[in-house]
Every structure is written in C-alpha cells, then in structure tokens.
Design a protein around this motif. Sequence first.
Motif, PDB file in Angstrom:
ATOM      1  N   VAL A 173     -10.536  10.544  -7.620  1.00 54.01           N
ATOM      2  CA  VAL A 173     -10.003   9.238  -7.228  1.00 54.01           C
ATOM      3  C   VAL A 173      -8.736   9.483  -6.415  1.00 54.01           C
ATOM      4  O   VAL A 173      -7.808  10.153  -6.887  1.00 54.01           O
ATOM      5  CB  VAL A 173      -9.683   8.349  -8.439  1.00 54.01           C
ATOM      6  CG1 VAL A 173      -9.019   7.042  -7.989  1.00 54.01           C
ATOM      7  CG2 VAL A 173     -10.946   8.041  -9.233  1.00 54.01           C
ATOM      8  N   VAL A 174      -8.736   8.959  -5.197  1.00 59.32           N
ATOM      9  CA  VAL A 174      -7.552   9.051  -4.343  1.00 59.32           C
ATOM     10  C   VAL A 174      -6.916   7.670  -4.301  1.00 59.32           C
ATOM     11  O   VAL A 174      -7.504   6.728  -3.798  1.00 59.32           O
ATOM     12  CB  VAL A 174      -7.916   9.515  -2.917  1.00 59.32           C
ATOM     13  CG1 VAL A 174      -6.653   9.603  -2.062  1.00 59.32           C
ATOM     14  CG2 VAL A 174      -8.636  10.863  -2.961  1.00 59.32           C
ATOM     15  N   LYS A 175      -5.730   7.569  -4.870  1.00 59.93           N
ATOM     16  CA  LYS A 175      -5.023   6.289  -4.953  1.00 59.93           C
ATOM     17  C   LYS A 175      -3.844   6.338  -3.980  1.00 59.93           C
ATOM     18  O   LYS A 175      -2.951   7.190  -4.098  1.00 59.93           O
ATOM     19  CB  LYS A 175      -4.545   6.025  -6.375  1.00 59.93           C
ATOM     20  CG  LYS A 175      -3.828   4.697  -6.578  1.00 59.93           C
ATOM     21  CD  LYS A 175      -4.069   4.157  -7.987  1.00 59.93           C
ATOM     22  CE  LYS A 175      -3.563   5.059  -9.072  1.00 59.93           C
ATOM     23  NZ  LYS A 175      -2.118   4.888  -9.302  1.00 59.93           N
ATOM     24  N   ILE A 176      -3.862   5.435  -3.003  1.00 59.33           N
ATOM     25  CA  ILE A 176      -2.814   5.399  -1.980  1.00 59.33           C
ATOM     26  C   ILE A 176      -1.808   4.311  -2.335  1.00 59.33           C
ATOM     27  O   ILE A 176      -2.187   3.158  -2.577  1.00 59.33           O
ATOM     28  CB  ILE A 176      -3.415   5.145  -0.585  1.00 59.33           C
ATOM     29  CG1 ILE A 176      -4.507   6.184  -0.277  1.00 59.33           C
ATOM     30  CG2 ILE A 176      -2.325   5.201   0.483  1.00 59.33           C
ATOM     31  CD1 ILE A 176      -5.202   5.975   1.062  1.00 59.33           C
ATOM     32  N   ASN A 177      -0.550   4.680  -2.373  1.00 64.41           N
ATOM     33  CA  ASN A 177       0.528   3.734  -2.683  1.00 64.41           C
ATOM     34  C   ASN A 177       1.330   3.398  -1.433  1.00 64.41           C
ATOM     35  O   ASN A 177       1.424   4.206  -0.504  1.00 64.41           O
ATOM     36  CB  ASN A 177       1.467   4.316  -3.746  1.00 64.41           C
ATOM     37  CG  ASN A 177       0.768   4.552  -5.070  1.00 64.41           C
ATOM     38  OD1 ASN A 177      -0.006   3.712  -5.523  1.00 64.41           O
ATOM     39  ND2 ASN A 177       1.032   5.699  -5.689  1.00 64.41           N
ATOM     40  N   ILE A 178       1.898   2.187  -1.413  1.00 68.14           N
ATOM     41  CA  ILE A 178       2.760   1.773  -0.317  1.00 68.14           C
ATOM     42  C   ILE A 178       4.190   1.590  -0.834  1.00 68.14           C
ATOM     43  O   ILE A 178       4.438   1.664  -2.042  1.00 68.14           O
ATOM     44  CB  ILE A 178       2.250   0.469   0.337  1.00 68.14           C
ATOM     45  CG1 ILE A 178       2.218  -0.668  -0.681  1.00 68.14           C
ATOM     46  CG2 ILE A 178       0.858   0.682   0.930  1.00 68.14           C
ATOM     47  CD1 ILE A 178       1.834  -2.022  -0.080  1.00 68.14           C
ATOM     48  N   GLU A 179       5.116   1.344   0.089  1.00 69.54           N
ATOM     49  CA  GLU A 179       6.523   1.240  -0.288  1.00 69.54           C
ATOM     50  C   GLU A 179       6.817  -0.005  -1.125  1.00 69.54           C
ATOM     51  O   GLU A 179       7.773  -0.023  -1.898  1.00 69.54           O
ATOM     52  CB  GLU A 179       7.392   1.235   0.976  1.00 69.54           C
ATOM     53  CG  GLU A 179       7.333   2.556   1.751  1.00 69.54           C
ATOM     54  CD  GLU A 179       8.114   2.479   3.053  1.00 69.54           C
ATOM     55  OE1 GLU A 179       8.490   1.355   3.446  1.00 69.54           O
ATOM     56  OE2 GLU A 179       8.334   3.539   3.663  1.00 69.54           O
ATOM     57  N   ILE A 180       6.006  -1.043  -0.978  1.00 69.88           N
ATOM     58  CA  ILE A 180       6.199  -2.273  -1.743  1.00 69.88           C
ATOM     59  C   ILE A 180       5.486  -2.099  -3.081  1.00 69.88           C
ATOM     60  O   ILE A 180       4.280  -2.321  -3.206  1.00 69.88           O
ATOM     61  CB  ILE A 180       5.650  -3.493  -0.978  1.00 69.88           C
ATOM     62  CG1 ILE A 180       6.249  -3.542   0.427  1.00 69.88           C
ATOM     63  CG2 ILE A 180       5.951  -4.789  -1.722  1.00 69.88           C
ATOM     64  CD1 ILE A 180       5.579  -4.543   1.350  1.00 69.88           C
ATOM     65  N   HIS A 181       6.219  -1.694  -4.106  1.00 65.27           N
ATOM     66  CA  HIS A 181       5.628  -1.250  -5.364  1.00 65.27           C
ATOM     67  C   HIS A 181       4.819  -2.338  -6.054  1.00 65.27           C
ATOM     68  O   HIS A 181       3.811  -2.043  -6.712  1.00 65.27           O
ATOM     69  CB  HIS A 181       6.728  -0.732  -6.296  1.00 65.27           C
ATOM     70  CG  HIS A 181       7.480   0.444  -5.748  1.00 65.27           C
ATOM     71  ND1 HIS A 181       6.879   1.667  -5.523  1.00 65.27           N
ATOM     72  CD2 HIS A 181       8.777   0.579  -5.345  1.00 65.27           C
ATOM     73  CE1 HIS A 181       7.766   2.522  -5.024  1.00 65.27           C
ATOM     74  NE2 HIS A 181       8.925   1.877  -4.903  1.00 65.27           N
ATOM     75  N   LYS A 182       5.230  -3.574  -5.944  1.00 65.54           N
ATOM     76  CA  LYS A 182       4.537  -4.650  -6.648  1.00 65.54           C
ATOM     77  C   LYS A 182       3.112  -4.869  -6.120  1.00 65.54           C
ATOM     78  O   LYS A 182       2.289  -5.487  -6.792  1.00 65.54           O
ATOM     79  CB  LYS A 182       5.332  -5.951  -6.552  1.00 65.54           C
ATOM     80  CG  LYS A 182       5.476  -6.508  -5.142  1.00 65.54           C
ATOM     81  CD  LYS A 182       6.330  -7.783  -5.133  1.00 65.54           C
ATOM     82  CE  LYS A 182       5.683  -8.905  -5.888  1.00 65.54           C
ATOM     83  NZ  LYS A 182       6.466 -10.159  -5.812  1.00 65.54           N
TER      84      LYS A 182
END
Length: 368
Positions: A173-182
């Motif tokens: 599983v590749v989970k991509i996060n962005i700068e806006i944590h919410k």
Amino acid sequence: MSESEKKPLFIPEEWSDAANSVSCSSLKPPVALVCGPKDSGKTTFSRNLVKVLLQRYKRVAYLDIDVGQPEFTVPGFLSLTVVDKSVLDQDWSAPCLKTPERYYFYGDDSAKRDPKAYLQFVYTLFDYYQLHFCKSSENKTALPLVINTPGWVKGLGYHLLVDVLRYVSPSHVVKINIEIHKKNLPAGMFWLDGYHDERPHLMEIQSAYPVSFYRSAAEKHARRLMRDRRIIAYFKQCIKGKEVDTTKELSHELASLVPYEVPISSLTIRHLHCQIPSSEVFNSLNASIVGLGISSDVFEDLPLCVGLGIVRGIDTERGILYVITPVAENVVERVDLLWQGFIQLPTSLLEVKDYRSPYLSPYVLPST
C-alpha cells in the motif's frame, strides 16, 4: 486536468524508492494499491510504478477504480486493463485510451450515487484479475497489479476505500500525504480491523507538489475540460481514414456519420442512479451517451460492457434507435443492453455549423 498533466512530471527520490520496493518484492506478483487525497499525485505515481514494473515484467495489470479521472477509459468506468511496454511511448499529455480486459459502466464520476454498485464492480474486477492473471501456468505468467483509487478519502469515500483494502488485501500500500494534514488519510494501517493476519508493506510518502486548501473555480473547470477531452478522444475513434484536428471538425464528422440502426425491441434499457417514467424513456435517451452491453457474456452476474455510444436519434414509428459508436459492427450486432447514466455529451460536440442540431433529424423525436 489530471495531476500529472497540469504539472511537469517530477519523480522524487522517495517515490522512486517506493516504486522499486514494489517491483523488487519477493512476493510474485505484487499487488500494489495507491491511495491519498485529491491532487496528491496518485496518477503520476501509478504511471511511474507501471513504468518501473515493466522493467521486470512484460505486462502489468492496472485496476482503475477512479470513476472521475480514470487512466485508460472515459469517465464513468471501472476497468481492468493489461498494458505492455508500448504504453511507455504514450504521450501522457493526451488522453491514453486502451481497451480493457474487462470494464463496467458505472455511469457517474463519483461513487456517491450508488456505493453498493461501485463496490460490486470493484470486487468483480479484482476477482477477474485473480482468476485470469494472478496465477502462472504453462501458457501464461502471473501479472503484477497496480490499483489506482479516487481522491475522495473523507466520509463515505473513506469507508469505501477501507472496504476495498480489506477485500483486496494488497501486498503493498502506497499512501501519499499532502501538506494539509487534515485532508490526509489516518496514519498507519487504518483499514485493519484485527481480523486480518497478513500485514502488507505500507509505504507513506509525501506529495511532490503543493496543494491549495481551497479548489478554485478554474481548477474545477479544468477537471471538467479534461473529462470532456477523454470523451472526445473516445468518439474520435469513430472517424476512420481522415485527420480530425479540432473539436469542431469532429462534431461535424460525427453528425455526418451513418449511425447503426438498433431495433428497440432487441434492447433492455437500464437507467443508472435514477428512475425515468416509461413515457419519458425515449426523451431521456435522445442525444445522450449510453453504455453498450451484452447480456449473454456474464462474469459474477455482471454482463459485459463493450463500450459507449451516442444516441443519434430515435425513430419511434419504426422502433429504431440510431447509435454512433467506435465499437466494431460485429460486436454491436450482439449488443442487447443499454445503460444510461450521468456522463454527459460535451457541449462542443453539439455545436455543428449548418446543422439545426446534429442529434435531431426528420422522423425522430422533435425538439421542444
């Protein structure tokens, strides 16, 4: 406009490491699911992952469950497509349309209208992959699978993603996060409920691009234009042996085509996500995009979809439906199902010079 098409293609080292980790896995074949919020770069990462996998495998299976921004089909479809190294030569700035191994017409660009049907399509496509492409034999080699998911990861969208993860049980599983944590998904293996013994290889990576907190009207308009471009590219396949460079030329050529004549009596017409009074069925179909199906070709109770058509007109006196489609004539002859959803014909295809309307002719439904 999709993530990779509105920004220069840039693959960070962290992304390359994640893709190589999937490709070099001792688990054969790997099943990798890519998830994250909108505009996090899922499409770009999935494309790069396919590229990396093709360095090791001759072919790669691609399960696309993002009905709003699919990779190889028109919006409104869920599909399982097998790609080979020829896809590496594709111009990614243009719609990349492929004929899937199996696909289903959901008929909308979001799973909100019918999440039960959406999940049924996802599960059935994954089962089809497991049956036909997951195991090696004397005649075939098992294929790795890349699963591209929607960016709708809050509320109902989150629960749908959890259901998909639990059913598929991917190896990676590749989970991509962005700068806006919410806007991000919860940390860790958020979908596990304590009943799954197998724990996948989870990779959490950071988006390569900044994401704005609010989506502007211009961005929403760009997404709509990109969806229209995919529909236009699909129906451009109807034009054989002639260069068509502009949408105006295409709209004129489509209006000039001789359509297929399909007896209404041979069809079962299904309206997706809504109910239409029997007295208004033909009015709703006229000048609409429909899915074309064959009821005799069934997998897990779901009939085969063979493509899309435009209802060019309806002769109610003769009981004839006039359909424009790039689907081959020998396949159209077997079509006995029509699905009408909410995928609309781009307005640019309705604007044809010297025509009263390209989808209204004598002896068919009159305009109001």
